[in-house]
Design a protein around this motif. Structure first.
Motif, mmCIF file in Angstrom:
data_model
loop_
_atom_site.group_PDB
_atom_site.id
_atom_site.type_symbol
_atom_site.label_atom_id
_atom_site.label_comp_id
_atom_site.label_asym_id
_atom_site.label_seq_id
_atom_site.Cartn_x
_atom_site.Cartn_y
_atom_site.Cartn_z
ATOM 1 N N UNK A 650 0.843 -1.193 0.000
ATOM 2 C CA UNK A 650 0.000 0.000 0.000
ATOM 3 C C UNK A 650 0.876 1.240 0.000
ATOM 4 N N UNK A 651 0.241 2.405 -0.145
ATOM 5 C CA UNK A 651 0.963 3.660 -0.027
ATOM 6 C C UNK A 651 1.441 3.847 1.407
ATOM 7 N N UNK A 652 2.508 4.559 1.601
ATOM 8 C CA UNK A 652 2.992 4.833 2.948
ATOM 9 C C UNK A 652 1.923 5.585 3.729
ATOM 10 N N UNK A 653 1.663 5.148 4.971
ATOM 11 C CA UNK A 653 0.745 5.865 5.835
ATOM 12 C C UNK A 653 -0.718 5.598 5.592
ATOM 13 N N UNK A 654 -1.084 4.754 4.589
ATOM 14 C CA UNK A 654 -2.493 4.453 4.408
ATOM 15 C C UNK A 654 -3.004 3.628 5.583
ATOM 16 N N UNK A 655 -4.312 3.811 5.964
ATOM 17 C CA UNK A 655 -4.830 3.097 7.146
ATOM 18 C C UNK A 655 -4.613 1.605 7.109
ATOM 19 N N UNK A 656 -4.747 1.003 5.942
ATOM 20 C CA UNK A 656 -4.575 -0.444 5.838
ATOM 21 C C UNK A 656 -3.239 -0.809 5.213
ATOM 22 N N UNK A 657 -2.347 0.176 5.108
ATOM 23 C CA UNK A 657 -1.091 -0.064 4.421
ATOM 24 C C UNK A 657 0.092 -0.047 5.350
ATOM 25 N N UNK A 658 -0.040 -0.705 6.478
ATOM 26 C CA UNK A 658 1.072 -0.730 7.412
ATOM 27 C C UNK A 658 2.267 -1.422 6.761
ATOM 28 N N UNK A 659 3.447 -0.843 6.888
ATOM 29 C CA UNK A 659 4.618 -1.477 6.269
ATOM 30 C C UNK A 659 4.794 -2.909 6.752
ATOM 31 N N UNK A 660 5.236 -3.760 5.850
ATOM 32 C CA UNK A 660 5.431 -5.182 6.161
ATOM 33 C C UNK A 660 6.897 -5.525 5.977
ATOM 34 N N UNK A 661 7.534 -6.040 7.009
ATOM 35 C CA UNK A 661 8.925 -6.463 6.888
ATOM 36 C C UNK A 661 9.047 -7.589 5.869
ATOM 37 N N UNK A 662 10.244 -7.654 5.230
ATOM 38 C CA UNK A 662 10.406 -8.603 4.133
ATOM 39 C C UNK A 662 10.128 -10.027 4.563
ATOM 40 N N UNK A 663 10.323 -10.343 5.827
ATOM 41 C CA UNK A 663 10.121 -11.723 6.267
ATOM 42 C C UNK A 663 8.663 -12.123 6.284
ATOM 43 N N UNK A 664 7.726 -11.145 6.185
ATOM 44 C CA UNK A 664 6.327 -11.492 6.312
ATOM 45 C C UNK A 664 5.523 -11.299 5.050
ATOM 46 N N UNK A 665 6.173 -11.117 3.918
ATOM 47 C CA UNK A 665 5.423 -10.883 2.684
ATOM 48 C C UNK A 665 5.922 -11.787 1.575
ATOM 49 N N UNK A 670 4.588 -1.835 -3.703
ATOM 50 C CA UNK A 670 4.608 -0.578 -4.448
ATOM 51 C C UNK A 670 5.268 0.542 -3.653
ATOM 52 N N UNK A 671 5.681 0.273 -2.403
ATOM 53 C CA UNK A 671 6.370 1.308 -1.626
ATOM 54 C C UNK A 671 7.296 0.660 -0.614
ATOM 55 N N UNK A 672 8.256 1.447 -0.164
ATOM 56 C CA UNK A 672 9.059 1.029 0.987
ATOM 57 C C UNK A 672 9.426 2.285 1.771
ATOM 58 N N UNK A 673 9.758 2.074 3.030
ATOM 59 C CA UNK A 673 10.102 3.199 3.889
ATOM 60 C C UNK A 673 11.121 2.742 4.921
ATOM 61 N N UNK A 674 11.751 3.724 5.560
ATOM 62 C CA UNK A 674 12.672 3.428 6.661
ATOM 63 C C UNK A 674 12.790 4.688 7.520
ATOM 64 N N UNK A 675 13.069 4.508 8.812
ATOM 65 C CA UNK A 675 13.134 5.670 9.712
ATOM 66 C C UNK A 675 14.551 6.220 9.830
ATOM 67 N N UNK A 676 14.627 7.511 10.164
ATOM 68 C CA UNK A 676 15.903 8.127 10.522
ATOM 69 C C UNK A 676 16.101 7.918 12.019
ATOM 70 N N UNK A 677 17.149 7.233 12.388
ATOM 71 C CA UNK A 677 17.431 6.953 13.793
ATOM 72 C C UNK A 677 18.387 7.964 14.407
#
Length: 847
Positions: A650-665, A670-677
């Motif tokens: 899903x698009x980043x931030x969509x209600x049903x589009x919670x990011x999924x780690x590669x191990x679970x998909x 169509x999107x990927x994201x990562x945080x600034x630590x």
């Protein structure tokens, strides 16, 4: 001294005395507690009407004690919500009673307390209480409110000196009942009898029946003798034995109910009602048509309250205002309504419920436009009444949803402020009354000026100041009039600052809103999610209870811009074929100033749909995310630290589009994201995102693949930056076959061959011909040259561009000095569904 005593003591005439006698004696026939109700009260509201209670003494000497009378009220169903007294009770207690009244109670406000300080055994006295209203909670049970009368003299209201008893009406030949408190033997002359709840008291000398025996020679004690709730009856000796709890009865000449309280008439009836209200008040203009007004709402108290067929009639109650046309209506939650039907005079419209709701719902009327006559005075609120058919009630009618206004002009300069920076100067905001008295004095209905931020984009660094620079309007400062008419605004906790008018103007006045020195407008902190462009201040007027009743202006007072921004670039744009997986070019994000990539910010990379229907979910380019080898790889420099890549379908931030780690998909993303630590420690952080593997469908459209790259959610921001870049191009494998031949000389007519290299004397020409046929006709190609130096070939480099003729032939002629060894080829960059095409290289050697 009573009024009666006073009249006698001053030697009143016989005629006047007779008239006073009538006045005093008349209430004796009405001896009772009489209550006139306040009418209906809707759940969650206070009654519009008032109740009146009249206490009339049942005889001149009936009241023989001081103390309190209590009138407690409760809902029809005990425990179902609450009801309470409201309003301002006013007591009238002539003669010697010296009464007062107050509202109290364990359930706030449910008890009316009437204090009696005296009594007069020579006159019938009355107590009248008016001004009583009834308030019902939103959960109060529908039905008649229960009112109970009691006093402060004990559990039994009819004991000696009872106050309630003094105001209870007597009635003839009524039976008093009770039960023997214990067993008694033959010859007993004194019996303790427990009064039945609600029964009359035993009194007088009439015979008393105990069981089957009739006792004579009766005398009766006061109430609560020997204990509360009992009376003692004495008689001639009994002739039989009697058991405990045998029934005791007596016909009494008058009746006052026994027990701790008496139920009296109901002061009001609680009903369910719809709630009617508007979204506020917009500004409409005198002499103009089609002025927009705020929406109107009707909330049901319960499902199905508005039954099918119920009509809702909305009527403008303000002279000079009509509907421009029929508005629109819909329902929220469930049910349905008809389209509004406009009356011929355009003063009202009707909505009909076509299907009742199955859950408490709302009727929503919107797209309301008004035609306003030029004669309507400024400051007039447009009132819209609501009537429901079938006897149903609506609380809140009439509602206001617009104010007729040409009261002020508002303007300000618009200096530049920078997004994400604080304590920045804006333009001075100037408000000028068009006529004197728009803002009213401290007791008026338009005595508050409020300035408010727009939603969540910026905040005031300090409370702004207001200064009257023209006219004679006076601002309030604290609890007094301002001496210099310079006052700092009071914050309301919700983004608005308020000023109160002490004295309205008689000369049109000007108010300036600025910083503490008025060298600029208010100082503001601009959030990082402020959109570039106009920064506006909302200006309202109203009263102390509803200071945002009317928005009177929206004033631009700054322009927001980015001082600098991160640079987002695609480092390559390879052609990828349809129906295959190919690695796309890396994407680089580079800071151009300190702190642009913030701690806790998320960076998102989304594939942009490549057709209009793609916005509805059709995609033709995806990312492979089945194995870790296919995941994007992020390299951070400059002290930046980022978290792991998370893929999503899903698009980043969509209600049903919670990011999924590669191990679970196991699907395509169509999107990927990562945080600034961690933010950059050098102020020049850089991120390179590589290994972006794209998969195209077999019918993917040719052309660039676009990535939407943005930062969002970083504390305290919502949107940090946004850019769109292309790091791949969808095409097909080369489809044009470009042949290559060469010959000695300048455009010779013969001698062309594929032999390579051609050997030529220094300074002489060699001609190359590259042929692509009709597909290449009229197309531009790039001529690429590779040179051998000291036995080593350099990579092909751009030499020049050339155009193919109508036959698809590109001709290149060149000469060189002795010792030169090179080769030439041409490359077509591709177009439409065809990818890049490159010819074979043919060499040349000049000796």
């Amino acid at each position: 001294m009573s009024l009666w005593k006073k009249a006698v003591s001053v030697g009143t005439s016989a005629a006047l005395l007779a008239s006073l006698l009538v006045t005093v004696a008349a209430p004796a026939a009405l001896a009772s507690v009489s209550l006139t109700g306040a009418g209906v009260v809707a759940q969650g509201t206070t009654s519009a009407g008032t109740a009146t209670i009249l206490f009339t003494e049942n005889s001149a000497s009936a009241l023989g004690a001081t103390g309190y009378l209590y009138v407690d009220i409760a809902p029809a169903a005990p425990g179902a919500g609450t009801v309470s007294w409201a309003g301002t009770p006013v007591i009238s207690a002539p003669d010697s009673l010296g009464a007062s009244v107050s509202i109290s109670g364990s359930v706030t406000g449910n008890r009316l307390s009437i204090r009696i300080l005296g009594y007069d055994n020579a006159n019938v006295e009355t107590i009248s209480i008016t001004g009583l209203k009834v308030k019902a909670s939103s959960t109060a049970s529908p039905g008649a409110v229960v009112a109970t009368l009691s006093d402060s003299t004990g559990l039994n209201i009819n004991q000696a000196g009872s106050i309630v008893g003094a105001f209870q009406a007597y009635s003839a030949t009524v039976t008093a009942t009770g039960k023997l408190a214990q067993a008694y033997g033959i010859g007993t002359t004194s019996f303790a009898v427990a009064n039945d709840p609600g029964s009359c008291l035993f009194s007088g000398t009439n015979n008393v029946t105990v069981g089957s025996e009739v006792l004579t020679g009766i005398a009766v004690s006061a109430a609560n003798t020997p204990v509360p709730g009992q009376q003692t009856i004495t008689s001639n000796p009994s002739t039989t034995n009697h058991l405990a709890n045998e029934v005791v009865s007596q016909t009494v000449p008058n009746c006052v109910a026994a027990g701790p309280s008496v139920t009296i008439a109901s002061p009001a009836t609680v009903v369910r009602a719809a709630s009617y209200y508007s979204d506020g008040n917009s500004t409409v203009y005198p002499g103009e048509n089609n002025s927009w007004a705020e929406d109107l709402w009707v909330d049901e108290p319960a499902a199905g309250f508005l039954t099918a067929g119920t009509t809702l009639t909305y009527t403008i109650l303000t002279d000079g205002v009509v509907f421009s046309r029929a508005p629109l209506a819909d329902v929220h939650t469930s049910g349905s309504v008809s389209a509004p039907s406009l009356s011929a005079d355009r003063k009202s419209f009707t909505v009909t419920v076509t299907a009742a709701s199955t859950a408490a719902g709302q009727v929503h009327v919107y797209n309301i436009l008004y035609d306003v006559a030029a004669s309507v005075p400024g400051g007039t609120y447009v009132e819209v009444g609501l009537a429901l058919s079938g006897g149903l009630l609506a609380v809140g009618s009439p509602a206001t949803n617009a104010i007729v206004f040409r009261g002020i002009t508002a303007s300000a300069p618009t200096p530049t402020v920078y997004i994400g920076e604080n304590n920045q100067a804006t333009g001075l905001v100037t408000l000028t009354e068009l006529a004197a008295g728009f803002f009213q004095s401290g007791t008026g209905s338009n005595n508050v000026l409020a300035v408010c931020t727009t939603a969540g984009d910026y905040s005031f660094t300090f409370a702004p100041w207001a200064k009257v620079t023209g006219g004679n309007l006076v601002l309030r400062e604290g609890s007094v009039a301002s001496t210099d008419n310079i006052v700092q605004g009071t914050y309301d906790g919700m983004g608005c600052y308020l000023w109160y008018v002490w004295t309205g103007s008689t000369t049109a006045s000007t108010i300036v809103i600025g910083n503490s020195t008025f060298s600029s407008g208010p100082l503001i902190n601009v959030d990082t999610d402020q959109a570039p462009g106009i920064v506006a201040m909302r200006i309202y007027s109203g009263d102390g209870l509803n200071y945002t009743a009317s928005r009177i202006a929206t004033v631009p007072f700054a322009v927001a811009a980015f001082r600098n921004q991160v640079a987002v670039t695609a480092l390559a744009q390879p052609v990828i074929p349809t129906g295959a997986k190919t690695k796309a070019g890396a994407i680089q994000i580079a800071e151009t100033a300190n702190g642009q990539l913030k701690y806790q910010e998320d960076l998102c990379f989304e594939i942009v749909p490549r057709s209009s229907i793609g916005l509805l979910g059709k995609e033709d380019v995806f990312m492979q995310a089945l194995t870790t080898a296919d995941l994007p790889v992020v390299t951070a420099t400059g002290g930046l630290v980022v978290g792991p890549v998370q893929m999503s379908s899903e698009r980043c931030g969509q209600p049903n589009g919670y990011p999924v780690l590669f191990g679970g998909t196991t699907g395509h993303m169509i999107s990927f994201s990562f945080p600034v630590l961690q933010q950059s420690t050098s102020g020049a952080g850089k991120l390179v995102v590589d290994n972006i593997n794209l998969v195209t469908t077999a019918d993917a459209a040719s052309g660039p693949v676009l990535f939407n790259v943005y930062g969002y959610g970083g504390s305290p921001t919502q949107l940090e930056f946004q850019a769109t870049v292309s790091n791949a191009k969808v095409g097909v494998k080369p489809a044009i076959s470009i042949g290559a031949v060469s010959a000695l000389g300048v455009n010779p007519t013969s001698g062309y061959s594929t032999k390579t290299p051609k050997v030529q004397a220094a300074g002489k020409y060699i001609t190359w011909k590259f042929t692509g046929g009709a597909a290449l006709a009229g197309q531009r190609v790039n001529v690429l040259k590779a040179v051998r130096i000291n036995g080593a070939w350099g990579g092909p480099a751009y030499l020049k561009s050339a155009w193919a003729d109508a036959n698809g032939i590109v001709t290149v002629t060149m000469k060189a000095s002795a010792g030169t060894v090179l080769n030439l080829r041409v490359q077509w960059p591709g177009a439409g569904n065809l990818g890049v095409s490159t010819s074979k290289a043919l060499g040349a050697h000049w000796k």
